[in-house]
Design a protein around this motif. Structure first.
Motif, PDB file in Angstrom:
ATOM      1  N   HIS A  71      45.527 -26.712   8.435  1.00  0.00           N
ATOM      2  CA  HIS A  71      44.785 -25.953   7.440  1.00  0.00           C
ATOM      3  C   HIS A  71      43.934 -24.901   8.137  1.00  0.00           C
ATOM      4  O   HIS A  71      43.087 -25.222   8.962  1.00  0.00           O
ATOM      5  CB  HIS A  71      43.878 -26.872   6.621  1.00  0.00           C
ATOM      6  N   LEU A  72      44.140 -23.647   7.778  1.00  0.00           N
ATOM      7  CA  LEU A  72      43.455 -22.557   8.450  1.00  0.00           C
ATOM      8  C   LEU A  72      41.955 -22.563   8.174  1.00  0.00           C
ATOM      9  O   LEU A  72      41.147 -22.337   9.073  1.00  0.00           O
ATOM     10  CB  LEU A  72      44.079 -21.229   8.017  1.00  0.00           C
ATOM     11  N   VAL A  73      41.564 -22.848   6.947  1.00  0.00           N
ATOM     12  CA  VAL A  73      40.142 -22.869   6.607  1.00  0.00           C
ATOM     13  C   VAL A  73      39.457 -24.036   7.309  1.00  0.00           C
ATOM     14  O   VAL A  73      38.337 -23.894   7.808  1.00  0.00           O
ATOM     15  CB  VAL A  73      39.950 -22.918   5.083  1.00  0.00           C
ATOM     16  N   ARG A  74      40.109 -25.174   7.350  1.00  0.00           N
ATOM     17  CA  ARG A  74      39.531 -26.325   8.073  1.00  0.00           C
ATOM     18  C   ARG A  74      39.387 -26.013   9.552  1.00  0.00           C
ATOM     19  O   ARG A  74      38.418 -26.436  10.186  1.00  0.00           O
ATOM     20  CB  ARG A  74      40.394 -27.568   7.879  1.00  0.00           C
ATOM     21  N   ALA A  75      40.340 -25.283  10.116  1.00  0.00           N
ATOM     22  CA  ALA A  75      40.238 -24.896  11.522  1.00  0.00           C
ATOM     23  C   ALA A  75      39.006 -24.022  11.736  1.00  0.00           C
ATOM     24  O   ALA A  75      38.295 -24.173  12.735  1.00  0.00           O
ATOM     25  CB  ALA A  75      41.498 -24.161  11.965  1.00  0.00           C
TER      26      ALA A  75
ATOM     27  N   VAL B 142      32.823 -16.528  12.795  1.00  0.00           N
ATOM     28  CA  VAL B 142      33.461 -17.466  11.884  1.00  0.00           C
ATOM     29  C   VAL B 142      33.453 -16.920  10.456  1.00  0.00           C
ATOM     30  O   VAL B 142      34.439 -17.055   9.730  1.00  0.00           O
ATOM     31  CB  VAL B 142      32.782 -18.849  11.980  1.00  0.00           C
ATOM     32  N   VAL B 143      32.376 -16.264  10.052  1.00  0.00           N
ATOM     33  CA  VAL B 143      32.350 -15.649   8.727  1.00  0.00           C
ATOM     34  C   VAL B 143      33.399 -14.548   8.655  1.00  0.00           C
ATOM     35  O   VAL B 143      34.097 -14.405   7.643  1.00  0.00           O
ATOM     36  CB  VAL B 143      30.940 -15.125   8.406  1.00  0.00           C
TER      37      VAL B 143
ATOM     38  N   LEU C  38      36.247 -24.150   9.958  1.00  0.00           N
ATOM     39  CA  LEU C  38      35.070 -25.005   9.844  1.00  0.00           C
ATOM     40  C   LEU C  38      34.904 -25.908  11.072  1.00  0.00           C
ATOM     41  O   LEU C  38      33.781 -26.163  11.509  1.00  0.00           O
ATOM     42  CB  LEU C  38      35.146 -25.824   8.561  1.00  0.00           C
ATOM     43  N   TYR C  39      36.005 -26.382  11.630  1.00  0.00           N
ATOM     44  CA  TYR C  39      35.911 -27.137  12.889  1.00  0.00           C
ATOM     45  C   TYR C  39      35.392 -26.248  14.013  1.00  0.00           C
ATOM     46  O   TYR C  39      34.676 -26.707  14.906  1.00  0.00           O
ATOM     47  CB  TYR C  39      37.262 -27.724  13.289  1.00  0.00           C
ATOM     48  N   LEU C  40      35.750 -24.956  13.962  1.00  0.00           N
ATOM     49  CA  LEU C  40      35.237 -24.011  14.950  1.00  0.00           C
ATOM     50  C   LEU C  40      33.728 -23.865  14.830  1.00  0.00           C
ATOM     51  O   LEU C  40      33.028 -23.744  15.837  1.00  0.00           O
ATOM     52  CB  LEU C  40      35.936 -22.657  14.786  1.00  0.00           C
TER      53      LEU C  40
ATOM     54  N   LEU D 163      23.829 -17.073  16.091  1.00  0.00           N
ATOM     55  CA  LEU D 163      23.851 -15.842  15.312  1.00  0.00           C
ATOM     56  C   LEU D 163      25.169 -15.093  15.450  1.00  0.00           C
ATOM     57  O   LEU D 163      25.760 -14.656  14.455  1.00  0.00           O
ATOM     58  CB  LEU D 163      22.707 -14.921  15.724  1.00  0.00           C
ATOM     59  N   ILE D 164      25.641 -14.930  16.681  1.00  0.00           N
ATOM     60  CA  ILE D 164      26.818 -14.106  16.902  1.00  0.00           C
ATOM     61  C   ILE D 164      28.091 -14.864  16.587  1.00  0.00           C
ATOM     62  O   ILE D 164      28.910 -14.432  15.783  1.00  0.00           O
ATOM     63  CB  ILE D 164      26.867 -13.583  18.359  1.00  0.00           C
ATOM     64  N   TYR D 165      28.286 -16.028  17.197  1.00  0.00           N
ATOM     65  CA  TYR D 165      29.554 -16.720  17.038  1.00  0.00           C
ATOM     66  C   TYR D 165      29.635 -17.484  15.732  1.00  0.00           C
ATOM     67  O   TYR D 165      30.571 -17.301  14.958  1.00  0.00           O
ATOM     68  CB  TYR D 165      29.813 -17.654  18.221  1.00  0.00           C
ATOM     69  N   VAL D 166      28.681 -18.344  15.471  1.00  0.00           N
ATOM     70  CA  VAL D 166      28.745 -19.131  14.246  1.00  0.00           C
ATOM     71  C   VAL D 166      28.514 -18.239  13.035  1.00  0.00           C
ATOM     72  O   VAL D 166      29.246 -18.304  12.053  1.00  0.00           O
ATOM     73  CB  VAL D 166      27.731 -20.292  14.289  1.00  0.00           C
TER      74      VAL D 166
END
Length: 182
Positions: A27-31, A67-68, A33-35, A60-63
């Motif tokens: 699941h791409l969306v789950r991936a 991810v957004v 969220l795991y990220l 701030l940058i990565y999460v």
């Protein structure tokens, strides 16, 4: 072993576990969220190590941004959100390459340092880091922001084929449907 060491190991285990889930889920969306969990655990590791600025930059940058951006790209391109059968590829080549690269890097690191100690420079401050960024690195940051903006606009244009295109085939169909009157 101190409490900080145990917390560092626990957060490292969470990061590795979430990273494994990122690459093994269908699941791409789950991936995505795991990220978020993996990158959050890394930010926790930075906090335990005493690098608060790096931890908050990580959040701030990565999460917060990457991810957004990934989730928006999934939504804008109308990618399938559920399980995808085209992701069922054999995993042994990737595991072999990843294990070989990890082993090679470990051997290189041990050979380079031979378990010797390295003198660490003094800790920097956020003030010195800010001075360096806004004196020497302003232009690269601005170029990067323009690049990210153009990538976002490009993703929107690619995801919407109806933008910027005029369909001349619809004009006769509309006039026929209205009885030929204008």
């Amino acid at each position: 072993m101190t409490g900080a060491d145990l917390l560092l190991l626990a957060l490292g285990a969470v990061a590795v576990g979430a990273g494994v889930l990122v690459v093994t889920t269908k699941h791409l969306v789950r991936a995505g969220l795991y990220l978020v969990v993996c990158l959050g655990a890394l930010a926790g590791d930075y906090l335990v190590l005493g690098a608060e600025l790096v931890a908050w930059v990580q959040v701030l940058i990565y999460v917060g941004a990457v991810v957004v951006l990934l989730l928006f790209a999934v939504m804008l391109t109308r990618a399938p959100i559920g399980a995808s059968d085209d992701l069922d590829r054999p995993g042994w080549p990737a595991a072999l390459i990843g294990g070989g690269a990890g082993l090679g890097l470990s051997v290189l690191l041990v050979d380079a340092y031979r378990w010797s100690t390295v003198a660490m420079p003094g800790a920097g401050t956020a003030e010195r880091l800010g001075e360096q960024i806004f004196r020497s690195w302003v232009l690269p940051f601005e170029v990067l922001s323009v690049l990210l903006l153009s990538a976002l606009v490009g993703a929107v244009v690619l995801s919407r084929p109806d933008i910027g295109r005029r369909d001349d085939a619809e004009a006769p169909a509309r006039s026929m449907a209205s009885g030929g009157r204008r």
